[in-house]
Design an enzyme around this catalytic site. Sequence first.
Site, PDB file in Angstrom:
ATOM      1  CE  LYS A  35      -3.704   2.479   0.316  1.00 51.27           C
ATOM      2  NZ  LYS A  35      -4.590   2.592  -0.832  1.00 51.27           N
ATOM      3  NE  ARG A  36       5.683   3.167   4.710  1.00 50.55           N
ATOM      4  CZ  ARG A  36       5.636   2.287   5.695  1.00 50.55           C
ATOM      5  NH1 ARG A  36       5.755   0.999   5.455  1.00 50.55           N
ATOM      6  NH2 ARG A  36       5.477   2.684   6.933  1.00 50.55           N
ATOM      7  CD  GLU A 185      18.203   1.019  17.669  1.00 48.41           C
ATOM      8  OE1 GLU A 185      18.807  -0.054  17.621  1.00 48.41           O
ATOM      9  OE2 GLU A 185      17.453   1.409  16.748  1.00 48.41           O
ATOM     10  CG  ASP A 307       7.885  -7.535  12.624  1.00 51.05           C
ATOM     11  OD1 ASP A 307       8.879  -8.288  12.627  1.00 51.05           O
ATOM     12  OD2 ASP A 307       7.954  -6.307  12.813  1.00 51.05           O
ATOM     13  CG  HIS A 439      47.265  -7.827  17.809  1.00 52.20           C
ATOM     14  ND1 HIS A 439      46.614  -7.521  18.981  1.00 52.20           N
ATOM     15  CD2 HIS A 439      48.380  -7.037  17.749  1.00 52.20           C
ATOM     16  CE1 HIS A 439      47.304  -6.586  19.622  1.00 52.20           C
ATOM     17  NE2 HIS A 439      48.382  -6.271  18.891  1.00 52.20           N
TER      18      HIS A 439
HETATM   19  P1  NAI Z   1      10.778  -3.665  23.116  1.00 51.49           P
HETATM   20  O1  NAI Z   1       9.986  -4.897  23.297  1.00 51.49           O
HETATM   21  O2  NAI Z   1      12.194  -3.736  22.692  1.00 51.49           O
HETATM   22  O3  NAI Z   1      10.778  -2.833  24.505  1.00 51.49           O
HETATM   23  C1  NAI Z   1       9.596  -2.422  25.123  1.00 51.49           C
HETATM   24  C2  NAI Z   1       9.921  -2.018  26.549  1.00 51.49           C
HETATM   25  O4  NAI Z   1       8.762  -1.396  27.071  1.00 51.49           O
HETATM   26  C3  NAI Z   1      10.261  -3.184  27.457  1.00 51.49           C
HETATM   27  O5  NAI Z   1      11.459  -2.905  28.134  1.00 51.49           O
HETATM   28  C4  NAI Z   1       9.069  -3.235  28.423  1.00 51.49           C
HETATM   29  O6  NAI Z   1       9.455  -3.607  29.733  1.00 51.49           O
HETATM   30  C5  NAI Z   1       8.573  -1.800  28.403  1.00 51.49           C
HETATM   31  N1  NAI Z   1       7.162  -1.621  28.705  1.00 51.49           N
HETATM   32  C6  NAI Z   1       6.115  -2.330  28.222  1.00 51.49           C
HETATM   33  N2  NAI Z   1       4.966  -1.823  28.692  1.00 51.49           N
HETATM   34  C7  NAI Z   1       5.284  -0.756  29.484  1.00 51.49           C
HETATM   35  C8  NAI Z   1       4.546   0.186  30.236  1.00 51.49           C
HETATM   36  N3  NAI Z   1       3.199   0.160  30.266  1.00 51.49           N
HETATM   37  N4  NAI Z   1       5.212   1.128  30.937  1.00 51.49           N
HETATM   38  C9  NAI Z   1       6.565   1.165  30.894  1.00 51.49           C
HETATM   39  N5  NAI Z   1       7.324   0.317  30.192  1.00 51.49           N
HETATM   40  C10 NAI Z   1       6.695  -0.638  29.491  1.00 51.49           C
HETATM   41  O7  NAI Z   1       9.884  -2.761  22.152  1.00 51.49           O
HETATM   42  P2  NAI Z   1      10.244  -1.524  21.225  1.00 51.49           P
HETATM   43  O8  NAI Z   1      11.477  -0.849  21.696  1.00 51.49           O
HETATM   44  O9  NAI Z   1       8.989  -0.748  21.124  1.00 51.49           O
HETATM   45  O10 NAI Z   1      10.552  -2.193  19.847  1.00 51.49           O
HETATM   46  C11 NAI Z   1       9.537  -2.960  19.209  1.00 51.49           C
HETATM   47  C12 NAI Z   1      10.136  -4.063  18.379  1.00 51.49           C
HETATM   48  O11 NAI Z   1      10.796  -3.516  17.267  1.00 51.49           O
HETATM   49  C13 NAI Z   1      11.121  -4.878  19.153  1.00 51.49           C
HETATM   50  O12 NAI Z   1      10.557  -6.129  19.418  1.00 51.49           O
HETATM   51  C14 NAI Z   1      12.296  -5.006  18.275  1.00 51.49           C
HETATM   52  O13 NAI Z   1      12.465  -6.349  17.917  1.00 51.49           O
HETATM   53  C15 NAI Z   1      11.980  -4.218  17.007  1.00 51.49           C
HETATM   54  N6  NAI Z   1      13.060  -3.289  16.753  1.00 51.49           N
HETATM   55  C16 NAI Z   1      14.305  -3.781  16.539  1.00 51.49           C
HETATM   56  C17 NAI Z   1      15.366  -2.937  16.349  1.00 51.49           C
HETATM   57  C18 NAI Z   1      16.725  -3.502  16.200  1.00 51.49           C
HETATM   58  O14 NAI Z   1      16.856  -4.688  15.915  1.00 51.49           O
HETATM   59  N7  NAI Z   1      17.780  -2.728  16.396  1.00 51.49           N
HETATM   60  C19 NAI Z   1      15.205  -1.481  16.344  1.00 51.49           C
HETATM   61  C20 NAI Z   1      13.861  -1.094  16.638  1.00 51.49           C
HETATM   62  C21 NAI Z   1      12.851  -1.972  16.814  1.00 51.49           C
END
Ligand code: NAI
Length: 460
Positions: A35-36, A185, A307, A439
Amino acid sequence: MAEHFDVVVIGSGPAGYVCAIRAAQLGMNVALVEKRETLGGTCLNVGCIPSKAMLESSHHYHRAAHGLGAHGVKVKGVELDLPTMLGRKDSVVKQLTGGIGMLMKKNKVTVKNAWGSVKSAGVVALDNGEELQAKNIVIAAGSVPVELPFAKFDHKVVVDSTDALAFDKVPQHLVVIGAGVIGLEMGSVWQRLGAKVTVVDIADRPVAIMDADLGIEAKKLFEKQGLEFVLGAKVQAISATGDVSIETADGKKLELKGDKVLVAVGRRAATQGMGLAEAGIKLTERGVIEIDAHYQTNIPGIYAIGDCVPGPMLAHKGEEEGVAVAEYLAGQKGHVNYDAIPWVVYTHPEIAGAGMTEAEAVAKFGEVKVGKFKFVANGRALAVDEGQGFVKVIAHKDTDELLGVHMIGHNVSEMIAEAAVLLEFKASAEDLARCVHAHPTMSEAFKEAGLAVHGRAIHS
Ligand code: NAI
């Protein structure tokens, strides 16, 4: 007249477009529905790639302003030009999404720029009125940010990760809910550019899903950089003007006032508006599409990957599933080793892991062997002024098989690839320790962590 395809893939993120390419390589006639306007999904358009562009640019800015003096490089008058920084990010995205378009042409994949829904097994309906006949349908619809029930995104003050990639000025105080991958990040980006950043999480450490030692070290290092953490805390309310009410771990009330509040508490599968329920496609209790070992849903001929199915929401996991499902459709054997999927957080320093955390390994095997080596004892790390962090290796107590590798340090996003290969080949800590590492490189710390499993690291 409906067009006929061997495979219709819905969604052009890393899972979907890679599936389309692999299926085309295997001789199938493929359509990709998106769609995008641009291909590449969340990852290329508003996720992995633009965030990495902003992380790089903000790192340069911060380093030029604060990090070069020790190298004998004097810099005066460092200024932020945010529009140029954002423009560069946009041009990187444009180049890459355009590249996916070229790959589709090269592989003779038909791209349908429309919203697709599953009408039934074998039929995908597009919102432009077209219908596509498909021998097989692959749903790769991705995920969307989770919204807090009491704080809907207004995309101005209460924002999601897409909004946080394009603030038109540096926030004074960015409150981030969620100390996970996105929170760290994007929090790092805006903190480097001058915002006060407070990260709130219900867990007692950042990146709580990763090995505990990584979260503990990350908190220490990011606090030194100026990020503030409120951990073990419950967010109770967020007002439209950015007032965040929190109950802290010790039961006290805390009020934060942010001009932006980034909610990054996870993502959920994008399963709505695609006719899944009408087609009878089952979801799991967690709201992702239920699949079998070959990615087939409960309806024969309809598959799902990325996902929107169980497993970590990572682009590279989706890509591997895209390849695997195409190979199954071609009668070959697909393969994804879910025990060797690397995780990376692209902060500075970076955080990476592959395989079991120590807690998971202990839960499974009881006792395990652990070797750790700090970058402060690595020559290259000191030469490049990156002596923070460590590598941790977990091995089976009896067989010495590597069970997990976890690291926090400069550029460990590249080093974790070695860990994934070692895990894939079921290497032992001794194998790692006996492999020659150049190294001076920071990867010597990985080898030393392998040696440390047997108590014979050389430089510690
Ligand atoms: P995440 O699952 O990494 O972190 C969510 C955080 O929110 C957790 O630490 C959790 O304890 C906290 N949390 C949940 N509910 C809460 C609440 N009501 N109040 C306070 N804290 C709460 O999710 P995020 O950072 O949103 O990323 C989503 C997905 O996107 C991840 O599963 C990740 O796999 C993917 N992603 C991966 C990246 C990478 O590989 N570098 C970069 C960005 C996203």
